[in-house]
Design an enzyme around this catalytic site. Structure first.
Site, PDB file in Angstrom:
ATOM      1  N   ILE A 154       0.771  -1.357  -0.134  1.00 28.97           N
ATOM      2  CA  ILE A 154      -0.004   0.071   0.143  1.00 28.97           C
ATOM      3  C   ILE A 154       0.913   1.324   0.005  1.00 28.97           C
ATOM      4  O   ILE A 154       1.157   1.912   1.065  1.00 28.97           O
ATOM      5  CB  ILE A 154      -0.901   0.138   1.193  1.00 28.97           C
ATOM      6  CG1 ILE A 154      -1.903  -1.304   1.447  1.00 28.97           C
ATOM      7  CG2 ILE A 154      -2.005   1.396   1.094  1.00 28.97           C
ATOM      8  CD1 ILE A 154      -2.477  -1.482   2.450  1.00 28.97           C
ATOM      9  N   PRO A 155       1.283   1.406  -1.063  1.00 29.70           N
ATOM     10  CA  PRO A 155       2.331   2.585  -1.261  1.00 29.70           C
ATOM     11  C   PRO A 155       1.544   4.025  -1.021  1.00 29.70           C
ATOM     12  O   PRO A 155       0.372   3.987  -1.578  1.00 29.70           O
ATOM     13  CB  PRO A 155       3.025   2.635  -2.688  1.00 29.70           C
ATOM     14  CG  PRO A 155       2.147   1.589  -3.269  1.00 29.70           C
ATOM     15  CD  PRO A 155       1.501   0.777  -2.489  1.00 29.70           C
ATOM     16  N   HIS A 156       1.993   5.043  -0.329  1.00 31.75           N
ATOM     17  CA  HIS A 156       0.994   6.312  -0.336  1.00 31.75           C
ATOM     18  C   HIS A 156       2.023   7.326  -0.104  1.00 31.75           C
ATOM     19  O   HIS A 156       3.212   7.124   0.208  1.00 31.75           O
ATOM     20  CB  HIS A 156       0.104   6.033   0.510  1.00 31.75           C
ATOM     21  CG  HIS A 156       0.700   5.577   2.072  1.00 31.75           C
ATOM     22  ND1 HIS A 156       0.970   4.459   2.293  1.00 31.75           N
ATOM     23  CD2 HIS A 156       0.829   6.425   3.069  1.00 31.75           C
ATOM     24  CE1 HIS A 156       1.579   4.413   3.651  1.00 31.75           C
ATOM     25  NE2 HIS A 156       1.395   5.760   4.069  1.00 31.75           N
ATOM     26  N   GLY A 157       1.429   8.404   0.121  1.00 33.18           N
ATOM     27  CA  GLY A 157       2.395   9.708   0.381  1.00 33.18           C
ATOM     28  C   GLY A 157       1.564  10.775   0.322  1.00 33.18           C
ATOM     29  O   GLY A 157       0.348  11.062  -0.085  1.00 33.18           O
TER      30      GLY A 157
END
Length: 84
Positions: A46-49
């Site tokens: 779950i990549p996010h930023g």
């Protein structure tokens, strides 16, 4: 690859008007990746930023036939990537 998956999903978000700059958004995602693992295990990442290039909140989901190398809690690759 991890970079290809993040870039492809970012392009999907751009095509749907959720972000306005793919390279800058990807850079911001990688800034967050440096802070800690986004691979939660069981083949899921779950990549996010936070990014100034987001025009509205959205999610892109990629399902891959072969595991992608990723830093994960269980040390395994991922086949599902949920980018938001």
């Amino acid at each position: 690859s991890k970079r290809d998956a993040i870039t492809q999903l970012s392009e999907t978000l751009k095509d749907a008007d959720y972000i306005n700059d793919v390279p800058s958004f990807v850079k911001d995602i990688y800034l967050r990746e440096k802070e800690g693992i986004t691979g939660i295990g069981d083949g899921i990442a779950i990549p996010h930023g936070k990014s100034d290039y987001v025009t509205k909140v959205g999610v892109a989901i990629g399902v891959f036939n072969k595991p992608i190398e990723w830093e994960t809690l269980d040390g395994e690759g991922v086949t599902v990537v949920i980018l938001f």
